[in-house]
Design a protein around this motif. Sequence first.
Motif, PDB file in Angstrom:
ATOM      1  N   SER A 147       1.016  -0.918   0.251  1.00  0.00           N
ATOM      2  CA  SER A 147       0.135  -0.160  -0.125  1.00  0.00           C
ATOM      3  C   SER A 147       0.811   1.486  -0.049  1.00  0.00           C
ATOM      4  N   ARG A 148       0.377   2.209  -0.370  1.00  0.00           N
ATOM      5  CA  ARG A 148       0.529   3.865   0.081  1.00  0.00           C
ATOM      6  C   ARG A 148       1.446   3.508   0.590  1.00  0.00           C
ATOM      7  N   TYR A 149       0.829   3.602   2.398  1.00  0.00           N
ATOM      8  CA  TYR A 149       1.615   3.210   3.269  1.00  0.00           C
ATOM      9  C   TYR A 149       3.133   2.698   3.780  1.00  0.00           C
ATOM     10  N   THR A 150       2.574   1.196   3.296  1.00  0.00           N
ATOM     11  CA  THR A 150       3.739   0.763   3.762  1.00  0.00           C
ATOM     12  C   THR A 150       5.046   1.012   2.145  1.00  0.00           C
ATOM     13  N   ARG A 151       4.515   0.687   1.633  1.00  0.00           N
ATOM     14  CA  ARG A 151       6.117   1.592   0.395  1.00  0.00           C
ATOM     15  C   ARG A 151       6.455   2.737   1.130  1.00  0.00           C
ATOM     16  N   GLU A 152       5.832   3.918   1.594  1.00  0.00           N
ATOM     17  CA  GLU A 152       6.640   4.828   2.509  1.00  0.00           C
ATOM     18  C   GLU A 152       7.101   4.595   3.794  1.00  0.00           C
ATOM     19  N   PHE A 153       6.242   3.921   4.727  1.00  0.00           N
ATOM     20  CA  PHE A 153       7.168   3.189   5.370  1.00  0.00           C
ATOM     21  C   PHE A 153       8.538   2.534   5.325  1.00  0.00           C
ATOM     22  N   PHE A 154       8.984   1.288   4.274  1.00  0.00           N
ATOM     23  CA  PHE A 154       9.921   0.808   3.913  1.00  0.00           C
ATOM     24  C   PHE A 154      11.229   2.204   3.318  1.00  0.00           C
ATOM     25  N   ALA A 155      10.645   3.128   3.142  1.00  0.00           N
ATOM     26  CA  ALA A 155      11.523   3.762   2.416  1.00  0.00           C
ATOM     27  C   ALA A 155      12.086   4.408   3.822  1.00  0.00           C
ATOM     28  N   VAL A 156      10.629   5.411   4.903  1.00  0.00           N
ATOM     29  CA  VAL A 156      12.114   5.557   6.050  1.00  0.00           C
ATOM     30  C   VAL A 156      12.455   4.633   6.666  1.00  0.00           C
ATOM     31  N   PHE A 157      12.166   3.581   6.980  1.00  0.00           N
ATOM     32  CA  PHE A 157      12.906   2.945   7.451  1.00  0.00           C
ATOM     33  C   PHE A 157      14.048   2.243   7.505  1.00  0.00           C
ATOM     34  N   THR A 158      14.089   2.149   5.501  1.00  0.00           N
ATOM     35  CA  THR A 158      16.146   1.998   5.307  1.00  0.00           C
ATOM     36  C   THR A 158      16.498   2.959   5.816  1.00  0.00           C
ATOM     37  N   THR A 159      16.362   4.464   5.356  1.00  0.00           N
ATOM     38  CA  THR A 159      17.345   5.845   5.739  1.00  0.00           C
ATOM     39  C   THR A 159      17.441   5.647   7.051  1.00  0.00           C
ATOM     40  N   ILE A 160      16.655   5.300   7.920  1.00  0.00           N
ATOM     41  CA  ILE A 160      17.020   5.512   9.561  1.00  0.00           C
ATOM     42  C   ILE A 160      18.313   4.214   9.646  1.00  0.00           C
ATOM     43  N   PRO A 189      21.040   1.593  -9.393  1.00  0.00           N
ATOM     44  CA  PRO A 189      23.024   2.447  -9.470  1.00  0.00           C
ATOM     45  C   PRO A 189      22.859   3.630 -10.412  1.00  0.00           C
ATOM     46  N   ASN A 190      23.552   4.518  -9.863  1.00  0.00           N
ATOM     47  CA  ASN A 190      24.354   5.009 -10.518  1.00  0.00           C
ATOM     48  C   ASN A 190      25.995   5.015 -10.763  1.00  0.00           C
ATOM     49  N   PHE A 191      26.661   4.587 -11.949  1.00  0.00           N
ATOM     50  CA  PHE A 191      28.159   3.906 -11.863  1.00  0.00           C
ATOM     51  C   PHE A 191      29.058   5.522 -12.172  1.00  0.00           C
ATOM     52  N   GLU A 192      28.435   6.318 -12.030  1.00  0.00           N
ATOM     53  CA  GLU A 192      28.453   7.600 -12.794  1.00  0.00           C
ATOM     54  C   GLU A 192      29.270   8.485 -11.021  1.00  0.00           C
ATOM     55  N   ASP A 193      28.051   8.824 -10.228  1.00  0.00           N
ATOM     56  CA  ASP A 193      28.306   9.305  -9.157  1.00  0.00           C
ATOM     57  C   ASP A 193      28.601   8.344  -7.481  1.00  0.00           C
ATOM     58  N   MET A 194      28.152   7.294  -7.866  1.00  0.00           N
ATOM     59  CA  MET A 194      28.135   5.878  -6.733  1.00  0.00           C
ATOM     60  C   MET A 194      26.710   5.990  -6.246  1.00  0.00           C
ATOM     61  N   SER A 195      25.538   7.409  -6.966  1.00  0.00           N
ATOM     62  CA  SER A 195      25.213   7.392  -6.265  1.00  0.00           C
ATOM     63  C   SER A 195      23.265   6.125  -6.465  1.00  0.00           C
ATOM     64  N   CYS A 196      22.358   5.590  -6.156  1.00  0.00           N
ATOM     65  CA  CYS A 196      21.770   4.153  -6.158  1.00  0.00           C
ATOM     66  C   CYS A 196      20.604   4.967  -5.691  1.00  0.00           C
ATOM     67  N   GLU A 197      19.195   4.667  -6.073  1.00  0.00           N
ATOM     68  CA  GLU A 197      17.810   4.493  -5.516  1.00  0.00           C
ATOM     69  C   GLU A 197      17.070   3.450  -5.414  1.00  0.00           C
ATOM     70  N   MET A 198      16.463   3.585  -4.209  1.00  0.00           N
ATOM     71  CA  MET A 198      15.129   1.734  -4.201  1.00  0.00           C
ATOM     72  C   MET A 198      13.876   2.379  -4.331  1.00  0.00           C
ATOM     73  N   ILE A 199      13.613   2.292  -4.884  1.00  0.00           N
ATOM     74  CA  ILE A 199      12.236   2.287  -5.829  1.00  0.00           C
ATOM     75  C   ILE A 199      10.907   1.141  -4.931  1.00  0.00           C
ATOM     76  N   PHE A 200      10.528   1.589  -4.442  1.00  0.00           N
ATOM     77  CA  PHE A 200       9.599   0.942  -3.403  1.00  0.00           C
ATOM     78  C   PHE A 200       8.066   0.787  -3.707  1.00  0.00           C
ATOM     79  N   GLY A 201       8.024  -0.583  -4.630  1.00  0.00           N
ATOM     80  CA  GLY A 201       6.895  -1.062  -4.919  1.00  0.00           C
ATOM     81  C   GLY A 201       6.799  -0.935  -6.928  1.00  0.00           C
ATOM     82  N   GLN A 202       7.872  -0.836  -6.928  1.00  0.00           N
ATOM     83  CA  GLN A 202       7.691  -1.068  -8.843  1.00  0.00           C
ATOM     84  C   GLN A 202       9.213  -2.211  -8.910  1.00  0.00           C
TER      85      GLN A 202
END
Length: 256
Positions: free
Chosen positions: A129-142, A208-221
């Motif tokens: 759900s929207r709540y779960t996707r956003e919760f997982f995102a916040v949980f990961t950053t912390i 992953p962005n191998f040029e600047d070593m950044s990365c994005e985790m997209i929950f729900g996709q």
Amino acid sequence: MVAMLVHQCISPLPARVDRRNMQKPRHYPFISYVLTKPRTCTEITSDESKNVYKDNWFDLLAINHISKSFQASTGFRSSKGGYDGFVEAATMATKLFTPTGQQRIVNQTLDMAFPRPILNMIRTLMPQSRYTREFFAVFTTIFFAWLVGPCEVKESEFNGRKEKNVVHIKKCRFLEETNCVGMCTNLCKMPSQAFIQESLGMPTTMVPNFEDMSCEMIFGQQPPPPASDPAFTQQCYKQCNYLKINLSLSNNFGIA
């Protein structure tokens, strides 16, 4: 000499292993994944200065826990502690196992590190759900900055509306330490996507962005298949640390 080292990077299977320094790995149910092509180490470089991490007690506790779980899965014991020991064990796994085997080892590690009953409870209580996707995102950053480095929640469009379901990793700690595209895709991206989907019921795509070593985790996709995933067309860094650690392991453990 360079040609020999690059050849070692292409083939992760050793010619000889001194089994006095290896422990018999535990047996787990076999989990199959898509076999991906080995990486070659070529001319892509990273000019960014390396981050310096000051791990607190929680970070060190989490790092040692995941490192010991990973070493138990591979049967390799690193003499180093902290994140260095984790990276050395990951590098050994790259040398000893095929890409499919590497992904299987990571999933075994995650199964050991995170109790299955707790994961099943989370999956039951938090369906997608929207709540779960956003919760997982916040949980990961912390709770997972010790593994991937500083990160933040970002917004994206999901089914025609805005959601804060994306974790933006500013500069991935694991990629920075290994400096290896193959280790990123086979020891992080692919097994993490599969583990989150299978254990928590949450489709997740790591970009992953191998040029600047950044990365994005997209929950729900849902992640794309490897054949059409841009991460699998990326060549490795010229200063790939796999080669340097590989040479050190060969000298210390008698691996050709």
